[in-house]
Design an enzyme around this catalytic site. Structure first.
Site, PDB file in Angstrom:
ATOM      1  N   TYR A 116      64.597 -20.012  20.595  1.00 15.86           N
ATOM      2  CA  TYR A 116      64.880 -21.437  20.406  1.00 15.86           C
ATOM      3  C   TYR A 116      65.093 -22.142  21.738  1.00 15.86           C
ATOM      4  CZ  TYR A 116      64.679 -21.388  15.422  1.00 15.86           C
ATOM      5  OH  TYR A 116      64.197 -21.324  14.147  1.00 15.86           O
ATOM      6  N   ASN A 160      58.755 -30.735  10.929  1.00 20.57           N
ATOM      7  CA  ASN A 160      58.949 -30.434  12.351  1.00 20.57           C
ATOM      8  C   ASN A 160      60.402 -30.641  12.751  1.00 20.57           C
ATOM      9  OD1 ASN A 160      56.245 -30.039  12.280  1.00 20.57           O
ATOM     10  ND2 ASN A 160      55.699 -31.959  13.290  1.00 20.57           N
ATOM     11  N   HIS A 219      63.333 -29.487   7.537  1.00 27.04           N
ATOM     12  CA  HIS A 219      63.693 -28.205   8.169  1.00 27.04           C
ATOM     13  C   HIS A 219      64.684 -28.352   9.318  1.00 27.04           C
ATOM     14  CE1 HIS A 219      59.691 -26.372   6.448  1.00 27.04           C
ATOM     15  NE2 HIS A 219      60.643 -26.507   5.534  1.00 27.04           N
ATOM     16  N   CYS A 234      83.279 -21.613  11.749  1.00 28.15           N
ATOM     17  CA  CYS A 234      84.047 -22.748  11.218  1.00 28.15           C
ATOM     18  C   CYS A 234      83.065 -23.846  10.795  1.00 28.15           C
ATOM     19  CB  CYS A 234      85.058 -23.247  12.255  1.00 28.15           C
ATOM     20  SG  CYS A 234      84.336 -24.165  13.637  1.00 28.15           S
ATOM     21  N   CYS A 280      85.936 -22.507  18.809  1.00 24.62           N
ATOM     22  CA  CYS A 280      86.743 -21.544  18.048  1.00 24.62           C
ATOM     23  C   CYS A 280      86.373 -20.105  18.393  1.00 24.62           C
ATOM     24  CB  CYS A 280      86.583 -21.771  16.542  1.00 24.62           C
ATOM     25  SG  CYS A 280      85.091 -21.028  15.831  1.00 24.62           S
ATOM     26  N   GLY A 327      48.407 -31.922   9.403  1.00 22.77           N
ATOM     27  CA  GLY A 327      48.816 -30.906  10.372  1.00 22.77           C
ATOM     28  C   GLY A 327      49.736 -29.844   9.812  1.00 22.77           C
ATOM     29  N   ASN A 360      43.535 -32.699   8.974  1.00 24.19           N
ATOM     30  CA  ASN A 360      43.751 -31.369   9.549  1.00 24.19           C
ATOM     31  C   ASN A 360      42.499 -30.964  10.317  1.00 24.19           C
ATOM     32  OD1 ASN A 360      44.283 -28.402   9.838  1.00 24.19           O
ATOM     33  ND2 ASN A 360      45.948 -28.840   8.407  1.00 24.19           N
TER      34      ASN A 360
HETATM   35  C1  BJW Z   1      46.192 -29.583  13.379  1.00 25.99           C
HETATM   36  C2  BJW Z   1      46.153 -29.767  14.769  1.00 25.99           C
HETATM   37  C3  BJW Z   1      45.827 -31.062  15.216  1.00 25.99           C
HETATM   38  C4  BJW Z   1      46.679 -27.714  14.407  1.00 25.99           C
HETATM   39  N1  BJW Z   1      45.576 -32.034  14.320  1.00 25.99           N
HETATM   40  N2  BJW Z   1      45.924 -30.557  12.516  1.00 25.99           N
HETATM   41  C5  BJW Z   1      56.702 -16.153  -1.962  1.00 25.99           C
HETATM   42  C6  BJW Z   1      55.883 -17.150  -2.469  1.00 25.99           C
HETATM   43  C7  BJW Z   1      56.209 -18.494  -2.316  1.00 25.99           C
HETATM   44  C8  BJW Z   1      57.356 -18.878  -1.641  1.00 25.99           C
HETATM   45  C9  BJW Z   1      58.172 -17.895  -1.142  1.00 25.99           C
HETATM   46  C10 BJW Z   1      57.846 -16.553  -1.293  1.00 25.99           C
HETATM   47  N3  BJW Z   1      58.824 -15.829  -0.679  1.00 25.99           N
HETATM   48  C11 BJW Z   1      59.715 -16.681  -0.135  1.00 25.99           C
HETATM   49  C12 BJW Z   1      59.339 -17.942  -0.418  1.00 25.99           C
HETATM   50  C13 BJW Z   1      60.019 -19.182  -0.015  1.00 25.99           C
HETATM   51  C14 BJW Z   1      59.790 -19.476   1.444  1.00 25.99           C
HETATM   52  C15 BJW Z   1      58.290 -19.578   1.695  1.00 25.99           C
HETATM   53  O1  BJW Z   1      57.680 -20.614   1.508  1.00 25.99           O
HETATM   54  N4  BJW Z   1      57.666 -18.494   2.152  1.00 25.99           N
HETATM   55  C16 BJW Z   1      56.198 -18.410   2.319  1.00 25.99           C
HETATM   56  C17 BJW Z   1      55.839 -18.329   3.793  1.00 25.99           C
HETATM   57  C18 BJW Z   1      55.717 -17.201   1.563  1.00 25.99           C
HETATM   58  N5  BJW Z   1      60.468 -20.736   1.704  1.00 25.99           N
HETATM   59  C19 BJW Z   1      61.736 -20.770   2.040  1.00 25.99           C
HETATM   60  O2  BJW Z   1      62.394 -19.769   2.208  1.00 25.99           O
HETATM   61  C20 BJW Z   1      62.372 -22.147   2.147  1.00 25.99           C
HETATM   62  N6  BJW Z   1      63.599 -22.176   1.408  1.00 25.99           N
HETATM   63  C21 BJW Z   1      63.637 -21.942   0.096  1.00 25.99           C
HETATM   64  O3  BJW Z   1      62.648 -21.730  -0.569  1.00 25.99           O
HETATM   65  O4  BJW Z   1      64.909 -21.969  -0.400  1.00 25.99           O
HETATM   66  C22 BJW Z   1      65.152 -21.583  -1.742  1.00 25.99           C
HETATM   67  C23 BJW Z   1      66.648 -21.604  -1.917  1.00 25.99           C
HETATM   68  C24 BJW Z   1      67.200 -22.440  -2.872  1.00 25.99           C
HETATM   69  C25 BJW Z   1      68.596 -22.464  -3.028  1.00 25.99           C
HETATM   70  C26 BJW Z   1      69.400 -21.662  -2.243  1.00 25.99           C
HETATM   71  C27 BJW Z   1      68.848 -20.839  -1.283  1.00 25.99           C
HETATM   72  C28 BJW Z   1      67.450 -20.812  -1.110  1.00 25.99           C
HETATM   73  C29 BJW Z   1      62.721 -22.467   3.591  1.00 25.99           C
HETATM   74  C30 BJW Z   1      61.521 -22.568   4.478  1.00 25.99           C
HETATM   75  C31 BJW Z   1      61.960 -22.781   5.917  1.00 25.99           C
HETATM   76  C32 BJW Z   1      60.786 -22.756   6.881  1.00 25.99           C
HETATM   77  N7  BJW Z   1      61.296 -22.728   8.212  1.00 25.99           N
HETATM   78  C33 BJW Z   1      60.360 -22.799   9.338  1.00 25.99           C
HETATM   79  C34 BJW Z   1      61.184 -22.660  10.634  1.00 25.99           C
HETATM   80  C35 BJW Z   1      61.979 -23.935  10.889  1.00 25.99           C
HETATM   81  C36 BJW Z   1      62.760 -23.881  12.128  1.00 25.99           C
HETATM   82  C37 BJW Z   1      61.909 -23.752  13.357  1.00 25.99           C
HETATM   83  O5  BJW Z   1      61.030 -24.588  13.635  1.00 25.99           O
HETATM   84  O6  BJW Z   1      62.156 -22.804  14.053  1.00 25.99           O
HETATM   85  O7  BJW Z   1      59.677 -24.070   9.320  1.00 25.99           O
HETATM   86  S1  BJW Z   1      59.020 -21.642   9.254  1.00 25.99           S
HETATM   87  C38 BJW Z   1      57.805 -22.716   9.959  1.00 25.99           C
HETATM   88  O8  BJW Z   1      56.764 -22.982   8.975  1.00 25.99           O
HETATM   89  C39 BJW Z   1      58.527 -24.039  10.197  1.00 25.99           C
HETATM   90  C40 BJW Z   1      57.495 -25.036   9.754  1.00 25.99           C
HETATM   91  O9  BJW Z   1      58.104 -26.280   9.452  1.00 25.99           O
HETATM   92  C41 BJW Z   1      56.874 -24.367   8.571  1.00 25.99           C
HETATM   93  C42 BJW Z   1      55.527 -24.894   8.196  1.00 25.99           C
HETATM   94  O10 BJW Z   1      54.581 -24.667   9.201  1.00 25.99           O
HETATM   95  P1  BJW Z   1      53.464 -25.762   9.492  1.00 25.99           P
HETATM   96  O11 BJW Z   1      54.099 -26.993   9.983  1.00 25.99           O
HETATM   97  O12 BJW Z   1      52.585 -25.899   8.320  1.00 25.99           O
HETATM   98  O13 BJW Z   1      52.688 -25.104  10.750  1.00 25.99           O
HETATM   99  P2  BJW Z   1      51.478 -24.062  10.764  1.00 25.99           P
HETATM  100  O14 BJW Z   1      51.389 -23.513  12.136  1.00 25.99           O
HETATM  101  O15 BJW Z   1      51.572 -23.109   9.654  1.00 25.99           O
HETATM  102  O16 BJW Z   1      50.180 -24.966  10.494  1.00 25.99           O
HETATM  103  C43 BJW Z   1      49.693 -25.905  11.461  1.00 25.99           C
HETATM  104  C44 BJW Z   1      48.532 -26.653  10.837  1.00 25.99           C
HETATM  105  O17 BJW Z   1      48.160 -27.698  11.712  1.00 25.99           O
HETATM  106  C45 BJW Z   1      47.264 -25.800  10.617  1.00 25.99           C
HETATM  107  O18 BJW Z   1      46.760 -26.073   9.325  1.00 25.99           O
HETATM  108  C46 BJW Z   1      46.292 -26.308  11.693  1.00 25.99           C
HETATM  109  O19 BJW Z   1      44.940 -26.270  11.268  1.00 25.99           O
HETATM  110  C47 BJW Z   1      46.750 -27.717  11.875  1.00 25.99           C
HETATM  111  N8  BJW Z   1      46.524 -28.296  13.222  1.00 25.99           N
HETATM  112  N9  BJW Z   1      46.447 -28.615  15.412  1.00 25.99           N
HETATM  113  C48 BJW Z   1      45.624 -31.765  13.033  1.00 25.99           C
HETATM  114  N10 BJW Z   1      45.755 -31.379  16.583  1.00 25.99           N
HETATM  115 ZN    ZN Z   2      83.664 -22.742  15.232  1.00 25.06          ZN
END
Ligand code: BJW
Ligand code: ZN
Length: 237
Positions: free
Chosen positions: A65, A100, A117, A128, A147, A184, A210
């Site tokens: 990070y 993002n 996110h 805490c 803390c 994206g 995309n």
């Molecule tokens: C361009 C370009 C240009 C490039 N122009 N385009 C099984 C099946 C289904 C779901 C699940 C499962 N097992 C677990 C789950 C749930 C899980 C999940 O979805 N997992 C799947 C991966 C399987 N989800 C979760 O766990 C979420 N929480 C949840 O479900 O909670 C339930 C709950 C309820 C109640 C109590 C407790 C729990 C949470 C998800 C959190 C995701 N976190 C991250 C990290 C965030 C922090 C950080 O940044 O460090 O979020 S992971 C990462 O992926 C980040 C992103 O926001 C997220 C999405 O990625 P994104 O933005 O789509 O990026 P890319 O790289 O994948 O794609 C880029 C795209 O851009 C591509 O298509 C390119 O072509 C394009 N591109 N340049 C236009 N110039």
């Molecule tokens: Zn604390």
């Protein structure tokens, strides 16, 4: 279906919701997650962005990070962020739903934002209830709370719930928008990815922007291929 059709729909729509992912910040110099050259060094997101990974090795997770925080600090919003800020200013009903964590949307001037996110600048204590926004670099890793507890990044990891208010606002906007833009994002991370089908099922016109086809492409009425910066500038022109 063409960009001309998309422009016409966008110009006509009074309520617009936009879901964006890492591809929208790519032209600012921020690596995406899953493209080649993506963010995960030698890790899969599912192995690094989890509470379990943090528990196992908070220093490793924080190094990652801190590296990203340093990178984002030196990046600027790009024409896609700027076009989204213009849309925000011009539409009676609008919501920018972002996965993002860089806050570049805000730096470009967008105001109505749902952050699904979290933010890379937010931290909270694991011991805490203290939370804070810390923009500068940390002196030591992992950073600690007054803390003595270890601070964690204020982002949403796999297996964690999304912030309730932000999610509710995003879902409401997606299911009431006349026009839903998705840009994206690779359509693999839920529940964010589910907003596209929810919008379409509720009657929105769906436009995808995309570089390539994704799991959202079939749900889109128009799929525009190219860099978000170029396409958004054209759409907003
Ligand atoms: C361009 C370009 C240009 C490039 N122009 N385009 C099984 C099946 C289904 C779901 C699940 C499962 N097992 C677990 C789950 C749930 C899980 C999940 O979805 N997992 C799947 C991966 C399987 N989800 C979760 O766990 C979420 N929480 C949840 O479900 O909670 C339930 C709950 C309820 C109640 C109590 C407790 C729990 C949470 C998800 C959190 C995701 N976190 C991250 C990290 C965030 C922090 C950080 O940044 O460090 O979020 S992971 C990462 O992926 C980040 C992103 O926001 C997220 C999405 O990625 P994104 O933005 O789509 O990026 P890319 O790289 O994948 O794609 C880029 C795209 O851009 C591509 O298509 C390119 O072509 C394009 N591109 N340049 C236009 N110039
Ligand atoms: Zn604390």
């Amino acid at each position: 279906m063409s960009i001309e059709q998309a422009k016409e729909w966008l110009a006509q729509a009074e309520s617009v919701a936009v879901l964006i992912g890492a591809g929208v910040s790519a032209e600012s110099g921020i690596p995406t997650f899953r493209d080649s050259g993506g963010l995960w060094r030698n890790f899969r997101p599912e192995d690094l962005a989890t509470p379990q990974a943090f528990h196992r090795d908070p220093t490793l997770v924080w190094e990652w990070y801190e590296w990203r925080r340093n990178l984002v600090r030196n990046c600027r919003p790009n024409p896609a962020h700027e076009a989204l800020a213009v849309l925000d200013a011009g539409k009676p009903r609008f919501l920018l739903i972002t996965q993002n964590v860089d806050r570049l949307e805000e730096r470009a001037g967008a105001k109505r934002i749902a952050r699904l996110h979290g933010s890379i600048w937010d931290v909270r204590c694991t011991a805490c209830s203290h939370s804070d926004i810390i923009y500068g670099p940390f002196e030591e890793l992992p950073p600690r709370c007054g803390c003595g507890g270890i601070l964690r990044p204020g982002v949403v990891w796999f297996g964690e719930a999304l912030p309730r208010q932000q999610w509710d606002a995003a879902y409401r906007a997606a299911t009431t928008a006349e026009l839903f833009l998705v840009a994206g994002t690779s359509a693999v991370v839920y529940p964010a990815a589910g907003l596209v089908a929810a919008a379409r099922d509720s009657g929105a016109r769906v436009i995808e922007v995309n570089l390539e086809a994704t799991g959202h492409t079939l749900a889109a009425h128009v799929a525009l291929r190219g860099p978000a910066g170029v396409i958004f500038r054209e759409l907003a022109a």
